[in-house]
Motif scaffolding. Structure first.
Motif, PDB file in Angstrom:
ATOM      1  N   GLY A  81     -69.000  11.802   5.853  1.00  0.00           N
ATOM      2  CA  GLY A  81     -68.371  12.033   4.550  1.00  0.00           C
ATOM      3  C   GLY A  81     -69.121  13.116   3.803  1.00  0.00           C
ATOM      4  N   LEU A  94     -63.803  14.317  -3.457  1.00  0.00           N
ATOM      5  CA  LEU A  94     -63.066  14.310  -4.728  1.00  0.00           C
ATOM      6  C   LEU A  94     -63.544  15.406  -5.681  1.00  0.00           C
ATOM      7  CD1 LEU A  94     -62.765  10.469  -5.275  1.00  0.00           C
ATOM      8  CD2 LEU A  94     -60.842  12.057  -5.144  1.00  0.00           C
ATOM      9  N   LYS A 149     -60.156  22.480 -13.868  1.00  0.00           N
ATOM     10  CA  LYS A 149     -61.582  22.442 -14.239  1.00  0.00           C
ATOM     11  C   LYS A 149     -62.333  23.373 -13.282  1.00  0.00           C
ATOM     12  CE  LYS A 149     -61.901  17.851 -16.353  1.00  0.00           C
ATOM     13  NZ  LYS A 149     -62.406  16.482 -16.182  1.00  0.00           N
ATOM     14  N   ASN A 188     -67.096  15.169   8.502  1.00  0.00           N
ATOM     15  CA  ASN A 188     -66.179  15.000   7.374  1.00  0.00           C
ATOM     16  C   ASN A 188     -64.727  14.952   7.829  1.00  0.00           C
ATOM     17  OD1 ASN A 188     -65.792  14.802   4.533  1.00  0.00           O
ATOM     18  ND2 ASN A 188     -65.129  16.951   4.464  1.00  0.00           N
ATOM     19  N   ARG A 189     -63.967  14.013   7.288  1.00  0.00           N
ATOM     20  CA  ARG A 189     -62.546  13.882   7.641  1.00  0.00           C
ATOM     21  C   ARG A 189     -61.750  15.149   7.294  1.00  0.00           C
ATOM     22  NH1 ARG A 189     -59.631  10.332   3.403  1.00  0.00           N
ATOM     23  NH2 ARG A 189     -59.988  12.289   2.313  1.00  0.00           N
ATOM     24  N   ASP A 190     -61.970  15.678   6.101  1.00  0.00           N
ATOM     25  CA  ASP A 190     -61.216  16.848   5.656  1.00  0.00           C
ATOM     26  C   ASP A 190     -61.827  18.112   6.265  1.00  0.00           C
ATOM     27  OD1 ASP A 190     -60.042  14.919   4.043  1.00  0.00           O
ATOM     28  OD2 ASP A 190     -61.387  15.366   2.367  1.00  0.00           O
ATOM     29  N   VAL A 225     -64.201   9.675  11.253  1.00  0.00           N
ATOM     30  CA  VAL A 225     -64.904   8.652  12.032  1.00  0.00           C
ATOM     31  C   VAL A 225     -64.197   7.321  11.783  1.00  0.00           C
ATOM     32  CG1 VAL A 225     -67.080   7.389  12.304  1.00  0.00           C
ATOM     33  CG2 VAL A 225     -67.094   9.878  11.900  1.00  0.00           C
ATOM     34  N   TRP A 227     -69.354   6.160  -3.453  1.00  0.00           N
ATOM     35  CA  TRP A 227     -68.157   5.337  -3.663  1.00  0.00           C
ATOM     36  C   TRP A 227     -67.854   4.459  -2.452  1.00  0.00           C
ATOM     37  CZ3 TRP A 227     -63.516   7.498  -6.916  1.00  0.00           C
ATOM     38  CH2 TRP A 227     -63.968   7.773  -8.214  1.00  0.00           C
ATOM     39  N   PRO A 245     -69.528  14.403  -2.811  1.00  0.00           N
ATOM     40  CA  PRO A 245     -70.814  14.532  -3.511  1.00  0.00           C
ATOM     41  C   PRO A 245     -71.896  13.604  -2.952  1.00  0.00           C
ATOM     42  CG  PRO A 245     -69.020  14.521  -5.078  1.00  0.00           C
ATOM     43  CD  PRO A 245     -68.398  14.253  -3.746  1.00  0.00           C
ATOM     44  N   ALA A 246     -71.552  12.350  -2.651  1.00  0.00           N
ATOM     45  CA  ALA A 246     -72.585  11.420  -2.167  1.00  0.00           C
ATOM     46  C   ALA A 246     -73.141  11.881  -0.824  1.00  0.00           C
ATOM     47  CB  ALA A 246     -72.009  10.001  -2.057  1.00  0.00           C
ATOM     48  N   GLY A 265     -67.722   5.604 -11.309  1.00  0.00           N
ATOM     49  CA  GLY A 265     -68.335   6.682 -12.087  1.00  0.00           C
ATOM     50  C   GLY A 265     -68.082   8.087 -11.574  1.00  0.00           C
ATOM     51  N   VAL A 266     -68.801   9.018 -12.212  1.00  0.00           N
ATOM     52  CA  VAL A 266     -68.584  10.449 -11.994  1.00  0.00           C
ATOM     53  C   VAL A 266     -69.524  10.974 -10.903  1.00  0.00           C
ATOM     54  CG1 VAL A 266     -67.699  10.900 -14.325  1.00  0.00           C
ATOM     55  CG2 VAL A 266     -70.158  10.984 -13.889  1.00  0.00           C
ATOM     56  N   VAL A 267     -69.433  12.282 -10.677  1.00  0.00           N
ATOM     57  CA  VAL A 267     -70.224  12.910  -9.607  1.00  0.00           C
ATOM     58  C   VAL A 267     -71.718  12.604  -9.761  1.00  0.00           C
ATOM     59  CG1 VAL A 267     -71.025  15.151  -8.763  1.00  0.00           C
ATOM     60  CG2 VAL A 267     -68.583  14.761  -9.115  1.00  0.00           C
ATOM     61  N   ILE A 320     -68.233   7.776   2.753  1.00  0.00           N
ATOM     62  CA  ILE A 320     -66.829   8.143   2.965  1.00  0.00           C
ATOM     63  C   ILE A 320     -65.937   7.807   1.780  1.00  0.00           C
ATOM     64  CG2 ILE A 320     -66.928   8.104   5.484  1.00  0.00           C
ATOM     65  CD1 ILE A 320     -66.040   5.249   5.485  1.00  0.00           C
ATOM     66  N   ASP A 333     -56.169  12.039 -16.375  1.00  0.00           N
ATOM     67  CA  ASP A 333     -55.838  13.148 -15.467  1.00  0.00           C
ATOM     68  C   ASP A 333     -54.360  13.125 -15.074  1.00  0.00           C
ATOM     69  OD1 ASP A 333     -58.398  14.071 -15.487  1.00  0.00           O
ATOM     70  OD2 ASP A 333     -58.785  13.819 -13.350  1.00  0.00           O
TER      71      ASP A 333
HETATM   72  C1  LIG Z   1     -58.808  11.668 -10.160  1.00  0.00           C
HETATM   73  C2  LIG Z   1     -60.315  11.775 -10.244  1.00  0.00           C
HETATM   74  C3  LIG Z   1     -60.860  12.714 -11.111  1.00  0.00           C
HETATM   75  C4  LIG Z   1     -62.245  12.827 -11.220  1.00  0.00           C
HETATM   76  N1  LIG Z   1     -62.755  13.741 -12.097  1.00  0.00           N
HETATM   77  C5  LIG Z   1     -64.090  13.858 -12.234  1.00  0.00           C
HETATM   78  C6  LIG Z   1     -64.635  14.811 -13.132  1.00  0.00           C
HETATM   79  O1  LIG Z   1     -63.912  15.536 -13.817  1.00  0.00           O
HETATM   80  N2  LIG Z   1     -66.006  14.901 -13.211  1.00  0.00           N
HETATM   81  C7  LIG Z   1     -66.821  14.122 -12.443  1.00  0.00           C
HETATM   82  O2  LIG Z   1     -68.055  14.267 -12.525  1.00  0.00           O
HETATM   83  N3  LIG Z   1     -66.319  13.192 -11.593  1.00  0.00           N
HETATM   84  C8  LIG Z   1     -64.982  13.049 -11.472  1.00  0.00           C
HETATM   85  N4  LIG Z   1     -64.467  12.113 -10.622  1.00  0.00           N
HETATM   86  C9  LIG Z   1     -65.399  11.224  -9.878  1.00  0.00           C
HETATM   87  C10 LIG Z   1     -65.981  11.905  -8.635  1.00  0.00           C
HETATM   88  O3  LIG Z   1     -64.975  12.610  -7.958  1.00  0.00           O
HETATM   89  C11 LIG Z   1     -66.656  10.842  -7.757  1.00  0.00           C
HETATM   90  O4  LIG Z   1     -67.708  10.267  -8.515  1.00  0.00           O
HETATM   91  C12 LIG Z   1     -67.265  11.384  -6.470  1.00  0.00           C
HETATM   92  O5  LIG Z   1     -66.443  12.332  -5.846  1.00  0.00           O
HETATM   93  C13 LIG Z   1     -67.555  10.247  -5.473  1.00  0.00           C
HETATM   94  O6  LIG Z   1     -68.243  10.815  -4.401  1.00  0.00           O
HETATM   95  P1  LIG Z   1     -68.278  10.225  -2.917  1.00  0.00           P
HETATM   96  O7  LIG Z   1     -68.941  11.279  -2.101  1.00  0.00           O
HETATM   97  O8  LIG Z   1     -68.847   8.875  -2.920  1.00  0.00           O
HETATM   98  O9  LIG Z   1     -66.752  10.078  -2.453  1.00  0.00           O
HETATM   99  P2  LIG Z   1     -65.579  11.231  -2.195  1.00  0.00           P
HETATM  100  O10 LIG Z   1     -65.750  12.280  -3.202  1.00  0.00           O
HETATM  101  O11 LIG Z   1     -64.353  10.434  -2.140  1.00  0.00           O
HETATM  102  O12 LIG Z   1     -65.964  11.803  -0.773  1.00  0.00           O
HETATM  103  C14 LIG Z   1     -65.693  11.122   0.413  1.00  0.00           C
HETATM  104  C15 LIG Z   1     -65.720  12.106   1.585  1.00  0.00           C
HETATM  105  O13 LIG Z   1     -65.668  11.338   2.798  1.00  0.00           O
HETATM  106  C16 LIG Z   1     -64.747  11.902   3.688  1.00  0.00           C
HETATM  107  N5  LIG Z   1     -64.203  10.815   4.520  1.00  0.00           N
HETATM  108  C17 LIG Z   1     -63.415   9.799   4.140  1.00  0.00           C
HETATM  109  N6  LIG Z   1     -63.156   8.976   5.178  1.00  0.00           N
HETATM  110  C18 LIG Z   1     -63.801   9.493   6.239  1.00  0.00           C
HETATM  111  C19 LIG Z   1     -63.933   9.105   7.594  1.00  0.00           C
HETATM  112  N7  LIG Z   1     -63.350   8.002   8.068  1.00  0.00           N
HETATM  113  N8  LIG Z   1     -64.676   9.881   8.430  1.00  0.00           N
HETATM  114  C20 LIG Z   1     -65.271  11.014   7.986  1.00  0.00           C
HETATM  115  N9  LIG Z   1     -65.192  11.416   6.678  1.00  0.00           N
HETATM  116  C21 LIG Z   1     -64.482  10.659   5.825  1.00  0.00           C
HETATM  117  C22 LIG Z   1     -63.689  12.570   2.829  1.00  0.00           C
HETATM  118  O14 LIG Z   1     -63.094  13.620   3.579  1.00  0.00           O
HETATM  119  C23 LIG Z   1     -64.539  13.067   1.641  1.00  0.00           C
HETATM  120  O15 LIG Z   1     -64.989  14.384   1.895  1.00  0.00           O
HETATM  121  C24 LIG Z   1     -63.087  11.990 -10.453  1.00  0.00           C
HETATM  122  C25 LIG Z   1     -62.523  11.055  -9.571  1.00  0.00           C
HETATM  123  C26 LIG Z   1     -61.153  10.950  -9.457  1.00  0.00           C
HETATM  124  C27 LIG Z   1     -60.545   9.939  -8.513  1.00  0.00           C
END
Ligand SMILES: Cc1cc2nc3c(=O)[nH]c(=O)nc-3n(C[C@H](O)[C@H](O)[C@H](O)COP(=O)(O)OP(=O)(O)OC[C@H]3O[C@@H](n4cnc5c(N)ncnc54)[C@H](O)[C@@H]3O)c2cc1C
Length: 443
Positions: free
Chosen positions: A13, A44, A53, A36-38, A81, A348, A16-17, A355-357, A104, A160
């Motif tokens: 994944g 996000l 933005k 990464n899936r994408d 994965v 996440w 951001p995390a 929460g946010v990024v 992920i 949003d």
């Molecule tokens: C609509 C919306 C608007 C937002 N706006 C803001 C904002 O303005 N400012 C802000 O700070 N935060 C914002 N956030 C919150 C922010 O996007 C999240 O806090 C953050 O992206 C979470 O990070 P993450 O890496 O845990 O998950 P994600 O960002 O969901 O990343 C998950 C990654 O895992 C990959 N993945 C998923 N499944 C698999 C798999 N099976 N195998 C391999 N890869 C996989 C995906 O391709 C993706 O790249 C927003 C969230 C949403 C839903």
């Protein structure tokens, strides 16, 4: 390749995390394979943060680019994965990494379990958000929006979606539906400024009066709300759409006639205080909110099809996090009653829709600290040895016929997108399908 490495870690994944986890691991000398899936990294931050933005997304992309060009890091996009992808969790675990970190996100859908939730014209926020941010395959599906859209939920994601309805669609009325009251709203006022030009203040005042007795019965003030409303600056230009609120309304079913959505049936609620928590309790009174589209913006759950132990919307983590905070990041196998050795979750994927990024980043960095502590007690590897699991996975993906996309290739796609945006005179352009991106790479 750097001359010394400590351990080999797979991160799954690249949101951001996963990216900030990768940075922390690489900084500690680990060899990191980031899957990464994408096709494109960012999660996000690329496909969730609101369309316009640009500054925020640009800033994050620059930080991510630095991480992805670190020589200790190999990025492979277009690799899901899990049970449906080219690489299963057991196959990844068997490759010989010192740790596998799942970042992920929350890719599962949280259904309320009410009738009509899967009808045409009823959407879950994540799918719609992925669609308008052009994440394949959601970008290729149609999400027709009607004139009257009910959005269930009152968090930042509702704001949003309301922004999208008000400024990018032909919607006339947007109704935010909340089970609880205005005092329990979960969106930030700063975010709400983006829809201030659609916000119907008179309707809000009327709604405040309508629910006044129920607020006061729960010891809440309606006047306080209306005073706060008056103190907020009004938007100079109004947009065509009106954003209204319907509080104390618990969705019961989506009503359709002839296969088309005509309303959302709700049960009126009252508020009940249980210690610090305010909860909504149904009153038995049923009403209908006329609408032709319903969007559920109620948060998500993790994807249970990946193949990690799953319980009630989350992956199972080890017990005892109160004594050992690291346990909260360790995946736990409840069938065996022991940890899933060397498998961890962050962001996440650990706490869905939390929460946010900045929060996802902190969670990833905290998780990696715990993981590094565990790895610190194990022998380190020579560079060639740290390389072995990375090569093994690339070989296996090749054998399975998977077309993975490297970061150099992502840079080529992004350059083509920038060129297209320049030519079309738009701020940003994104290819809408994986096929277009892959075709560009093979041209
Ligand atoms: C609509 C919306 C608007 C937002 N706006 C803001 C904002 O303005 N400012 C802000 O700070 N935060 C914002 N956030 C919150 C922010 O996007 C999240 O806090 C953050 O992206 C979470 O990070 P993450 O890496 O845990 O998950 P994600 O960002 O969901 O990343 C998950 C990654 O895992 C990959 N993945 C998923 N499944 C698999 C798999 N099976 N195998 C391999 N890869 C996989 C995906 O391709 C993706 O790249 C927003 C969230 C949403 C839903």
């Amino acid at each position: 390749m750097p001359e010394s490495t400590t351990h080999a870690v797979a991160v799954v994944g690249a949101g951001p995390a996963g990216l900030f986890a990768t940075r922390a691991l690489a900084a500690a000398g680990c060899r990191v394979l980031l899957l990464n899936r994408d096709i494109k990294p960012g999660g996000l931050a690329e496909y969730g943060i609101f369309l316009n933005k640009y500054k925020m997304k640009g800033g994050l992309r620059r930080q991510f680019s630095k991480i992805l060009t670190d020589p200790r890091v190999t990025y492979l996009g277009h690799v899901a994965v899990g049970e449906s992808g080219p690489l299963s969790v057991p196959a990844l675990r068997a490759a010989g990494f010192d740790a596998v970190v799942f970042a992920i996100g929350a890719q599962g859908t949280k259904y309320l379990g009410i009738e009509g939730e899967r009808l045409p014209g009823v959407y879950h926020a994540k799918d719609l958000v992925y669609h308008y941010n052009r994440l394949p395959p959601f970008s290729e599906r149609h999400f027709p929006m009607g004139r009257r859209v009910a959005i269930v939920g009152v968090g930042n994601v509702m704001v949003d979606i309301a922004n999208y309805c008000a400024h990018f669609c032909e919607c006339e009325e947007i109704i935010a539906v909340a089970r609880r009251g205005p005092h329990e709203k979960a969106y930030d006022d700063r975010e709400f400024e983006d829809v201030e030009d659609a916000f119907d203040r008179d309707a809000y005042r009327r709604e405040g009066e309508r629910i006044r007795p129920r607020l006061e019965a729960a010891g809440q003030s309606a006047d306080e709300l209306l005073k706060a409303l008056a103190a907020r600056p009004e938007a100079e230009d109004r947009c065509r759409a009106r954003l209204t609120f319907r509080f104390l309304a618990s969705p019961q079913r989506v009503i359709a006639e002839g296969g088309r959505v005509v309303g959302l049936e709700i049960e009126e609620t009252r508020l009940e205080r249980k210690g610090e928590r305010i909860s909504a309790v149904g009153t038995g009174e049923i009403s209908r909110i006329p609408c032709d589209t319903v969007v559920f913006a109620v948060g998500d759950r993790v994807d249970e099809r990946v193949g990690l132990p799953y319980r009630e919307g989350l992956y199972v983590t080890a017990p005892g996090a109160e004594q050992d905070p690291g346990a909260a990041y360790q995946v736990w196998d409840p069938a065996e009653g022991q940890p899933l050795a060397d498998v961890f979750v962050v962001g996440w994927a650990r706490r869905a829709s939390d929460g946010v990024v900045g929060r996802a980043r902190l969670d990833a960095e905290t998780g990696i600290k715990h993981i590094l502590k565990i790895l610190g007690s194990r022998p380190t590897r020579a560079p060639a040895e740290a390389e072995r699991p990375v090569t093994k996975i690339m070989h296996e993906l090749g054998k399975a016929g998977a077309r993975f996309v490297t970061y150099e290739e992502v840079l080529r796609i992004e350059a083509a997108e920038r060129e297209r945006a320049r030519r079309d005179g738009v701020e940003e352009f994104k290819f809408a399908s994986d096929e277009e991106m892959l075709a560009l790479l093979s041209s």
